[in-house]
Scaffold this active site. Sequence first.
Site, mmCIF file in Angstrom:
data_model
loop_
_atom_site.group_PDB
_atom_site.id
_atom_site.type_symbol
_atom_site.label_atom_id
_atom_site.label_comp_id
_atom_site.label_asym_id
_atom_site.label_seq_id
_atom_site.Cartn_x
_atom_site.Cartn_y
_atom_site.Cartn_z
ATOM 1 N N ASP A 179 0.735 -1.277 0.096
ATOM 2 C CA ASP A 179 -0.366 0.033 -0.003
ATOM 3 C C ASP A 179 1.284 1.244 0.142
ATOM 4 O O ASP A 179 0.564 2.331 -0.540
ATOM 5 C CB ASP A 179 -1.097 0.321 1.325
ATOM 6 C CG ASP A 179 -1.897 -1.304 1.341
ATOM 7 O OD1 ASP A 179 -2.147 -1.249 0.730
ATOM 8 O OD2 ASP A 179 -2.379 -1.393 2.689
HETATM 9 C C1 LIG Z 1 -10.013 -1.351 -0.681
HETATM 10 C C2 LIG Z 1 -11.356 -2.002 -1.185
HETATM 11 C C3 LIG Z 1 -11.168 -3.267 -1.699
HETATM 12 C C4 LIG Z 1 -12.875 -2.015 -0.696
HETATM 13 O O1 LIG Z 1 -13.810 -2.083 -1.361
HETATM 14 P P1 LIG Z 1 -15.028 -1.551 -1.488
HETATM 15 O O2 LIG Z 1 -15.725 -1.637 -0.448
HETATM 16 O O3 LIG Z 1 -15.597 -2.209 -2.304
HETATM 17 O O4 LIG Z 1 -15.239 -0.025 -1.830
HETATM 18 P P2 LIG Z 1 -15.489 0.617 -2.728
HETATM 19 O O5 LIG Z 1 -13.703 1.079 -3.317
HETATM 20 O O6 LIG Z 1 -15.790 0.592 -4.311
HETATM 21 O O7 LIG Z 1 -15.725 2.405 -2.681
HETATM 22 C C5 LIG Z 1 -17.074 2.800 -1.739
HETATM 23 C C6 LIG Z 1 -16.919 2.375 -0.351
HETATM 24 O O8 LIG Z 1 -15.952 3.757 0.006
HETATM 25 C C7 LIG Z 1 -16.192 3.827 1.397
HETATM 26 N N1 LIG Z 1 -16.547 5.370 1.529
HETATM 27 C C8 LIG Z 1 -14.604 6.124 1.836
HETATM 28 N N2 LIG Z 1 -15.425 7.491 1.805
HETATM 29 C C9 LIG Z 1 -16.569 7.884 1.820
HETATM 30 C C10 LIG Z 1 -17.132 8.995 1.201
HETATM 31 N N3 LIG Z 1 -16.604 9.711 1.317
HETATM 32 N N4 LIG Z 1 -19.268 8.883 1.144
HETATM 33 C C11 LIG Z 1 -18.994 7.265 1.179
HETATM 34 N N5 LIG Z 1 -18.904 6.227 0.780
HETATM 35 C C12 LIG Z 1 -17.300 6.337 1.156
HETATM 36 C C13 LIG Z 1 -18.103 3.684 1.389
HETATM 37 O O9 LIG Z 1 -17.834 2.410 2.778
HETATM 38 C C14 LIG Z 1 -18.033 2.728 -0.221
HETATM 39 O O10 LIG Z 1 -19.303 1.450 0.460
HETATM 40 P P3 LIG Z 1 -20.074 1.441 0.279
HETATM 41 O O11 LIG Z 1 -20.941 2.029 1.783
HETATM 42 O O12 LIG Z 1 -20.288 -0.268 0.310
HETATM 43 O O13 LIG Z 1 -21.271 1.780 -0.695
HETATM 44 C C15 LIG Z 1 -11.307 -0.823 -2.134
HETATM 45 O O14 LIG Z 1 -11.158 0.240 -1.861
HETATM 46 C C16 LIG Z 1 -9.822 -1.477 -3.753
HETATM 47 O O15 LIG Z 1 -9.872 -2.148 -4.205
HETATM 48 N N6 LIG Z 1 -9.406 0.042 -3.214
HETATM 49 C C17 LIG Z 1 -8.111 -0.055 -4.393
HETATM 50 C C18 LIG Z 1 -6.790 -1.129 -3.648
HETATM 51 C C19 LIG Z 1 -6.769 -0.400 -2.529
HETATM 52 O O16 LIG Z 1 -6.487 0.150 -1.137
HETATM 53 N N7 LIG Z 1 -6.849 -1.875 -1.400
HETATM 54 C C20 LIG Z 1 -6.410 -0.897 0.643
HETATM 55 C C21 LIG Z 1 -5.649 -0.294 0.453
HETATM 56 S S1 LIG Z 1 -5.527 -0.900 2.571
HETATM 57 C C22 LIG Z 1 -4.811 -2.218 2.799
HETATM 58 O O17 LIG Z 1 -4.250 -2.399 1.354
HETATM 59 C C23 LIG Z 1 -4.817 -3.467 3.566
HETATM 60 O O18 LIG Z 1 -4.586 -2.056 4.481
HETATM 61 O O19 LIG Z 1 -4.074 -4.058 4.065
#
Ligand SMILES: CC(C)(COP(=O)(O)OP(=O)(O)OC[C@H]1O[C@@H](n2cnc3c(N)ncnc32)[C@H](O)[C@@H]1OP(=O)(O)O)[C@@H](O)C(=O)NCCC(=O)NCCSC(=O)C(=O)O
Length: 407
Positions: A179
């Site tokens: 990350d």
């Molecule tokens: C980490 C993830 C797998 C999480 O996936 P998902 O839960 O499907 O989320 P998404 O990315 O599609 O983003 C939607 C979610 O963002 C959150 N979210 C964040 N900010 C906001 C704001 N401001 N408003 C609304 N929602 C928000 C919220 O919970 C949403 O989920 P809903 O409420 O459901 O709508 C993905 O974000 C991802 O692949 N990211 C790219 C790689 C990355 O950065 N990985 C994590 C690094 S940390 C790591 O690897 C580690 O700790 O280990």
Amino acid sequence: MSTHDGAAPDARGPLADLRVVEMGQLLAGPFCGQLLGDFGAEVIKLEPPGAGDPMRQWGREKPHGKSLWWPVVARNKKSVTCDLRTAEGQDLARRVIERADIVVENFRPGTLERWGMDFDRLRETNPGLILVRVSGFGQTGPYAPRAGYGSIGEAMGGIRHVTGDPGGAPARAGISLGDSLAAVFATIGALVAVHHRHSTGRGQVVDSAIYEAVLAMMESLLPEWAVAGYQRERTGSVLPNVSPSNVYPTASGEMILIAANQDTVFGRLAAAMGRPGLGADPRFAGHADRGRNMAELDDIISAWSARIETADLLERLHAGGVPAGRIYTAKDMFDDPHFAAREAIVRLVHPDFGELPMHNAFPRLSETPGSVRRPGPGLGEHNREVYGGLLDLPEDGIAALAQRGVI
Ligand SMILES: CC(C)(COP(=O)(O)OP(=O)(O)OC[C@H]1O[C@@H](n2cnc3c(N)ncnc32)[C@H](O)[C@@H]1OP(=O)(O)O)[C@@H](O)C(=O)NCCC(=O)NCCSC(=O)C(=O)O
């Protein structure tokens, strides 16, 4: 160590003319925001109302029930709540982004588009915008839509297979390496794009994938396989053919690092050991000789080091110009005069924790150094400043947005 008042005004860093909007969570995007903020960029983090970034809850130890990682990763940033799942929230975000230079995001590819913030739409009103996207696998290719964590990127980028003891399970580093690396590459991309924008006025997309950031660290892994049919494996605390460079015991019951894997430096180690003849010994004289006879050489060094107390051993090695050092814990860092002399640790004032030490802003720039000005903000701490000041929303409009849960 220097002490800063938590409420100190922003220092003027070299990036103070850049406004960054950060969206996303945890580390892979936010560490990029941290680095840009360290050098003075105004980083406005948009967080979901209610709980905010899950990083606010993360941590190995949580005094007062609060994360000690959040104040570090969100240092120097401003926090604004904005529910990006609502049309109103998306509209607010677009208006903030209209006034920004850089957007950093680490959602799953496709999420930003689903929320009406694809690059083409964002740049309609802001042609200089730089959109920095951090993800597990990048924005294109068959794996792009996959959810990605750092651990998977480390595995597919190559580092997990070569880390750990031979025959043991692939090990991880004790930190979220993938990350943070992806964030460092994202930061390089952001600054390159800013440089390009100076001459063209045009922004662009920076696409930083965790697995590629890891791959970029993998040295000659790929040509070794393709050209020589050589597959790297796990080798514990050593690297094949690089010797001596290992942990060695001391009479104090510790292990220290000694590295003397060049002919000149090895000659100096041999002298420090009182065995100058080792440097000319055909088993150890050249780089390749030492690589071949690594185990034998490590035994000789261990037998010597194990008889000497750590402090004495290090003194002899340092005096002899041999790279060597103890394996530090946090406590060692606080006790170390070099860390103190370079102010590697700064102390902030935090509303819950009181004095809060953390690492300084690196690297050091002679004319325009970075700075750590304040710890991570409270959730929505800057709503009024950003929505009122930057977007010019009236007080009752902001209150109504809060009432409806949009901010
Ligand atoms: C980490 C993830 C797998 C999480 O996936 P998902 O839960 O499907 O989320 P998404 O990315 O599609 O983003 C939607 C979610 O963002 C959150 N979210 C964040 N900010 C906001 C704001 N401001 N408003 C609304 N929602 C928000 C919220 O919970 C949403 O989920 P809903 O409420 O459901 O709508 C993905 O974000 C991802 O692949 N990211 C790219 C790689 C990355 O950065 N990985 C994590 C690094 S940390 C790591 O690897 C580690 O700790 O280990």
